[in-house]
Design a protein around this motif. Structure first.
Motif, PDB file in Angstrom:
ATOM      1  N   ALA A  59       0.821  -1.202   0.000  1.00  0.00           N
ATOM      2  CA  ALA A  59       0.000   0.000   0.000  1.00  0.00           C
ATOM      3  C   ALA A  59       0.862   1.263   0.000  1.00  0.00           C
ATOM      4  O   ALA A  59       0.444   2.312  -0.500  1.00  0.00           O
ATOM      5  CB  ALA A  59      -0.930   0.001   1.205  1.00  0.00           C
ATOM      6  N   ALA A  60       2.080   1.155   0.542  1.00  0.00           N
ATOM      7  CA  ALA A  60       2.997   2.302   0.591  1.00  0.00           C
ATOM      8  C   ALA A  60       3.713   2.509  -0.728  1.00  0.00           C
ATOM      9  O   ALA A  60       4.460   3.475  -0.883  1.00  0.00           O
ATOM     10  CB  ALA A  60       4.008   2.115   1.710  1.00  0.00           C
ATOM     11  N   GLY A  61       3.504   1.594  -1.678  1.00  0.00           N
ATOM     12  CA  GLY A  61       4.114   1.759  -2.991  1.00  0.00           C
ATOM     13  C   GLY A  61       5.329   0.922  -3.254  1.00  0.00           C
ATOM     14  O   GLY A  61       5.982   1.065  -4.290  1.00  0.00           O
ATOM     15  N   VAL A  62       5.666   0.018  -2.330  1.00  0.00           N
ATOM     16  CA  VAL A  62       6.808  -0.858  -2.560  1.00  0.00           C
ATOM     17  C   VAL A  62       6.401  -1.937  -3.553  1.00  0.00           C
ATOM     18  O   VAL A  62       5.399  -2.630  -3.341  1.00  0.00           O
ATOM     19  CB  VAL A  62       7.280  -1.519  -1.242  1.00  0.00           C
ATOM     20  CG1 VAL A  62       8.474  -2.434  -1.498  1.00  0.00           C
ATOM     21  CG2 VAL A  62       7.637  -0.457  -0.216  1.00  0.00           C
ATOM     22  N   PRO A  63       7.133  -2.099  -4.651  1.00  0.00           N
ATOM     23  CA  PRO A  63       6.798  -3.149  -5.619  1.00  0.00           C
ATOM     24  C   PRO A  63       6.810  -4.525  -4.954  1.00  0.00           C
ATOM     25  O   PRO A  63       7.659  -4.814  -4.105  1.00  0.00           O
ATOM     26  CB  PRO A  63       7.906  -3.023  -6.669  1.00  0.00           C
ATOM     27  CG  PRO A  63       8.398  -1.617  -6.548  1.00  0.00           C
ATOM     28  CD  PRO A  63       8.286  -1.290  -5.093  1.00  0.00           C
ATOM     29  N   LEU A  64       5.872  -5.378  -5.357  1.00  0.00           N
ATOM     30  CA  LEU A  64       5.779  -6.703  -4.747  1.00  0.00           C
ATOM     31  C   LEU A  64       7.082  -7.479  -4.889  1.00  0.00           C
ATOM     32  O   LEU A  64       7.454  -8.245  -3.990  1.00  0.00           O
ATOM     33  CB  LEU A  64       4.626  -7.489  -5.377  1.00  0.00           C
ATOM     34  CG  LEU A  64       3.220  -6.975  -5.077  1.00  0.00           C
ATOM     35  CD1 LEU A  64       2.175  -7.837  -5.781  1.00  0.00           C
ATOM     36  CD2 LEU A  64       2.950  -6.948  -3.575  1.00  0.00           C
ATOM     37  N   ILE A  67       9.322  -6.706  -1.942  1.00  0.00           N
ATOM     38  CA  ILE A  67       8.849  -6.864  -0.566  1.00  0.00           C
ATOM     39  C   ILE A  67       9.494  -8.049   0.131  1.00  0.00           C
ATOM     40  O   ILE A  67       9.893  -7.950   1.302  1.00  0.00           O
ATOM     41  CB  ILE A  67       7.310  -6.978  -0.538  1.00  0.00           C
ATOM     42  CG1 ILE A  67       6.697  -5.625  -0.884  1.00  0.00           C
ATOM     43  CG2 ILE A  67       6.828  -7.454   0.834  1.00  0.00           C
ATOM     44  CD1 ILE A  67       5.186  -5.609  -0.914  1.00  0.00           C
ATOM     45  N   GLY A  68       9.608  -9.183  -0.578  1.00  0.00           N
ATOM     46  CA  GLY A  68      10.209 -10.358   0.055  1.00  0.00           C
ATOM     47  C   GLY A  68      11.616 -10.090   0.565  1.00  0.00           C
ATOM     48  O   GLY A  68      11.898 -10.266   1.772  1.00  0.00           O
ATOM     49  N   PRO A  69      12.540  -9.655  -0.297  1.00  0.00           N
ATOM     50  CA  PRO A  69      13.895  -9.341   0.173  1.00  0.00           C
ATOM     51  C   PRO A  69      13.905  -8.266   1.248  1.00  0.00           C
ATOM     52  O   PRO A  69      14.745  -8.295   2.155  1.00  0.00           O
ATOM     53  CB  PRO A  69      14.596  -8.847  -1.104  1.00  0.00           C
ATOM     54  CG  PRO A  69      13.843  -9.487  -2.219  1.00  0.00           C
ATOM     55  CD  PRO A  69      12.419  -9.530  -1.756  1.00  0.00           C
ATOM     56  N   LEU A  70      12.969  -7.320   1.163  1.00  0.00           N
ATOM     57  CA  LEU A  70      12.925  -6.242   2.146  1.00  0.00           C
ATOM     58  C   LEU A  70      12.579  -6.768   3.531  1.00  0.00           C
ATOM     59  O   LEU A  70      13.211  -6.399   4.534  1.00  0.00           O
ATOM     60  CB  LEU A  70      11.890  -5.195   1.709  1.00  0.00           C
ATOM     61  CG  LEU A  70      11.735  -3.952   2.587  1.00  0.00           C
ATOM     62  CD1 LEU A  70      13.048  -3.199   2.683  1.00  0.00           C
ATOM     63  CD2 LEU A  70      10.647  -3.045   2.037  1.00  0.00           C
ATOM     64  N   LEU A  71      11.587  -7.660   3.602  1.00  0.00           N
ATOM     65  CA  LEU A  71      11.189  -8.214   4.892  1.00  0.00           C
ATOM     66  C   LEU A  71      12.274  -9.112   5.486  1.00  0.00           C
ATOM     67  O   LEU A  71      12.372  -9.263   6.704  1.00  0.00           O
ATOM     68  CB  LEU A  71       9.879  -9.001   4.742  1.00  0.00           C
ATOM     69  CG  LEU A  71       8.624  -8.158   4.488  1.00  0.00           C
ATOM     70  CD1 LEU A  71       7.425  -9.059   4.263  1.00  0.00           C
ATOM     71  CD2 LEU A  71       8.366  -7.212   5.652  1.00  0.00           C
ATOM     72  N   ASP A  72      13.077  -9.699   4.608  1.00  0.00           N
ATOM     73  CA  ASP A  72      14.118 -10.595   5.076  1.00  0.00           C
ATOM     74  C   ASP A  72      15.454  -9.881   5.307  1.00  0.00           C
ATOM     75  O   ASP A  72      16.428 -10.499   5.721  1.00  0.00           O
ATOM     76  CB  ASP A  72      14.333 -11.724   4.059  1.00  0.00           C
ATOM     77  CG  ASP A  72      13.082 -12.584   3.899  1.00  0.00           C
ATOM     78  OD1 ASP A  72      12.300 -12.667   4.869  1.00  0.00           O
ATOM     79  OD2 ASP A  72      12.873 -13.137   2.806  1.00  0.00           O
ATOM     80  N   ALA A  73      15.501  -8.561   5.009  1.00  0.00           N
ATOM     81  CA  ALA A  73      16.750  -7.808   5.112  1.00  0.00           C
ATOM     82  C   ALA A  73      16.981  -7.337   6.545  1.00  0.00           C
ATOM     83  O   ALA A  73      16.071  -7.333   7.382  1.00  0.00           O
ATOM     84  CB  ALA A  73      16.715  -6.608   4.178  1.00  0.00           C
ATOM     85  N   GLN A  77      19.484  -2.267   5.685  1.00  0.00           N
ATOM     86  CA  GLN A  77      19.003  -2.466   4.321  1.00  0.00           C
ATOM     87  C   GLN A  77      17.534  -2.113   4.205  1.00  0.00           C
ATOM     88  O   GLN A  77      17.076  -1.557   3.196  1.00  0.00           O
ATOM     89  CB  GLN A  77      19.230  -3.917   3.890  1.00  0.00           C
ATOM     90  CG  GLN A  77      18.796  -4.217   2.454  1.00  0.00           C
ATOM     91  CD  GLN A  77      19.548  -3.375   1.432  1.00  0.00           C
ATOM     92  OE1 GLN A  77      20.747  -3.132   1.598  1.00  0.00           O
ATOM     93  NE2 GLN A  77      18.863  -2.921   0.397  1.00  0.00           N
ATOM     94  N   PHE A  78      16.777  -2.428   5.238  1.00  0.00           N
ATOM     95  CA  PHE A  78      15.344  -2.101   5.242  1.00  0.00           C
ATOM     96  C   PHE A  78      15.152  -0.591   5.126  1.00  0.00           C
ATOM     97  O   PHE A  78      14.350  -0.110   4.320  1.00  0.00           O
ATOM     98  CB  PHE A  78      14.715  -2.616   6.544  1.00  0.00           C
ATOM     99  CG  PHE A  78      13.218  -2.466   6.606  1.00  0.00           C
ATOM    100  CD1 PHE A  78      12.387  -3.467   6.120  1.00  0.00           C
ATOM    101  CD2 PHE A  78      12.640  -1.333   7.150  1.00  0.00           C
ATOM    102  CE1 PHE A  78      11.001  -3.336   6.180  1.00  0.00           C
ATOM    103  CE2 PHE A  78      11.265  -1.188   7.209  1.00  0.00           C
ATOM    104  CZ  PHE A  78      10.441  -2.197   6.724  1.00  0.00           C
ATOM    105  N   ALA A  79      15.915   0.176   5.915  1.00  0.00           N
ATOM    106  CA  ALA A  79      15.804   1.634   5.898  1.00  0.00           C
ATOM    107  C   ALA A  79      16.231   2.202   4.545  1.00  0.00           C
ATOM    108  O   ALA A  79      15.606   3.120   4.017  1.00  0.00           O
ATOM    109  CB  ALA A  79      16.643   2.240   7.022  1.00  0.00           C
ATOM    110  N   ALA A  80      17.327   1.652   3.977  1.00  0.00           N
ATOM    111  CA  ALA A  80      17.821   2.146   2.692  1.00  0.00           C
ATOM    112  C   ALA A  80      16.812   1.878   1.585  1.00  0.00           C
ATOM    113  O   ALA A  80      16.578   2.731   0.711  1.00  0.00           O
ATOM    114  CB  ALA A  80      19.157   1.491   2.361  1.00  0.00           C
TER     115      ALA A  80
END
Length: 256
Positions: A59-64, A67-73, A77-80
Motif C-alpha cells: 500500500a505504501a508503494g513498494v513493488p511486490l 517486498i520479500g527481500p525487504l522483509l528478510d533484510a 538495508q530495510f531503511a535504505a
C-alpha cells in the motif's frame, strides 16, 4: 487463535481479499500453511503478521518483487530500501501533479497551447465582435505558428496587438468578411484589396502580421501552413486574399 484462522479470516483480518492472499502465496511472499485434519489451511500469528507487513508495504508503494527481500533484510538495508521507495514515490507524485496541471490547462483549450498574451488577444478579438469561427481559426493558426516559428511568435503578437488597435483596419476587416459573400468578379473586390494593401503599406507596423512569421528555412511551406490553415475560402475571399498579397509583393513586401 491457537488453532489458527482460515484463509478467509486471515484476509479479512489484514484488509485484503482471499485472491490477494493466494497471489502472495504464488509470489512466494507468504508461506502456504499445511491443511489441518478438516482440510483447511490454518494461518498462525506469524503468518498474519507477515501478511499485514506485506499489505502495508504494498500500500505504501513498494513493488511486490521487492517486498520479500525487504522483509528478510537487516535493519540498515530495510531503511535504505524504504528511502529509495520514498524517492521514487516523490518522483511519481511530481509526475502525476504535472499531468494533473496539464489536464487543468486542457480544460481551457486556449491556455493549454498558447501563452497568456495570445489568449488575451483572442479574448480581445471576441470583445471587438470578430466572428467565433474567425477567432477559432486564428487560435489554431497561432498554435501552428508557435510550433513552426517559435522565435518570431512573440514579435508577431506585438504586431497583431497593434493591428487590433487600428479602427480603420478593423473596419476594413469587417468589409473583407462581407466580401466573402460577393461574386468573385465583383469590382468592389479589387477596390477593397487595394484599400487594405494601401493601409498596410502606409502603416509599416501592420506588415508584421503578414511578414512576421517568415522562417529562415522552408519559409514558403511554413507560411502556407500557418496563413492558410483550415481555410475553405469562397471564390471571392480567395480572390481578395490573392490580390492583397500581389499588391504587397508589387510594393516590395517579402511574402513567401
Amino acid at each position: 487463535m491457537m488453532r489458527g484462522v482460515t484463509i478467509g479470516q486471515a484476509a479479512e483480518f489484514a484488509g485484503v481479499t482471499v485472491k490477494t492472499v493466494r497471489h502472495y502465496h504464488k509470489l512466494g511472499l507468504l508461506r502456504e500453511p499445511e491443511r489441518d485434519g478438516s482440510g483447511y489451511r490454518r494461518y498462525d500469528s506469524g503468518d498474519l503478521l507477515r501478511l499485514v507487513q506485506i499489505r502495508t508495504l504494498a500500500a505504501a508503494g513498494v513493488p511486490l518483487a521487492e517486498i520479500g527481500p525487504l522483509l528478510d533484510a537487516g535493519t540498515a538495508q530495510f531503511a535504505a530500501t524504504l528511502a529509495d521507495v520514498e524517492r521514487r514515490l516523490t518522483e511519481r507524485i511530481a509526475e502525476l501533479t504535472a499531468r494533473r496541471d496539464t489536464l487543468h490547462r486542457l480544460a481551457d483549450g486556449d491556455r493549454a497551447l498558447l501563452p497568456d498574451r495570445a489568449v488575451a488577444l483572442l479574448e480581445r478579438m471576441r470583445g471587438l465582435g470578430f466572428p467565433a469561427e474567425e477567432v477559432a481559426a486564428t487560435r489554431e493558426a497561432w498554435v501552428l505558428a508557435r510550433a513552426l516559428v517559435p522565435d518570431g511568435f512573440d514579435d508577431y503578437l506585438t504586431h497583431f496587438e497593434y493591428a487590433l488597435g487600428d479602427p480603420h483596419l478593423l473596419e476594413l476587416t469587417r468589409r473583407a468578411a462581407e466580401a466573402a459573400t460577393w461574386e468573385p468578379g465583383d469590382p468592389r473586390i479589387d477596390e477593397l484589396a487595394t484599400a487594405v494593401a494601401d493601409h498596410y503599406l502606409a502603416h509599416p507596423a501592420l506588415l508584421g502580421t503578414v511578414t512576421g512569421l517568415r522562417a529562415r528555412n522552408q519559409a514558403a511551406t511554413r507560411y502556407r501552413l500557418i496563413a492558410h490553415h483550415g481555410e475553405q475560402p469562397t471564390p471571392a475571399a480567395a480572390r481578395l486574399a490573392a490580390l492583397f498579397e500581389a499588391r504587397l509583393r508589387a510594393a516590395g513586401v517579402l511574402i513567401p
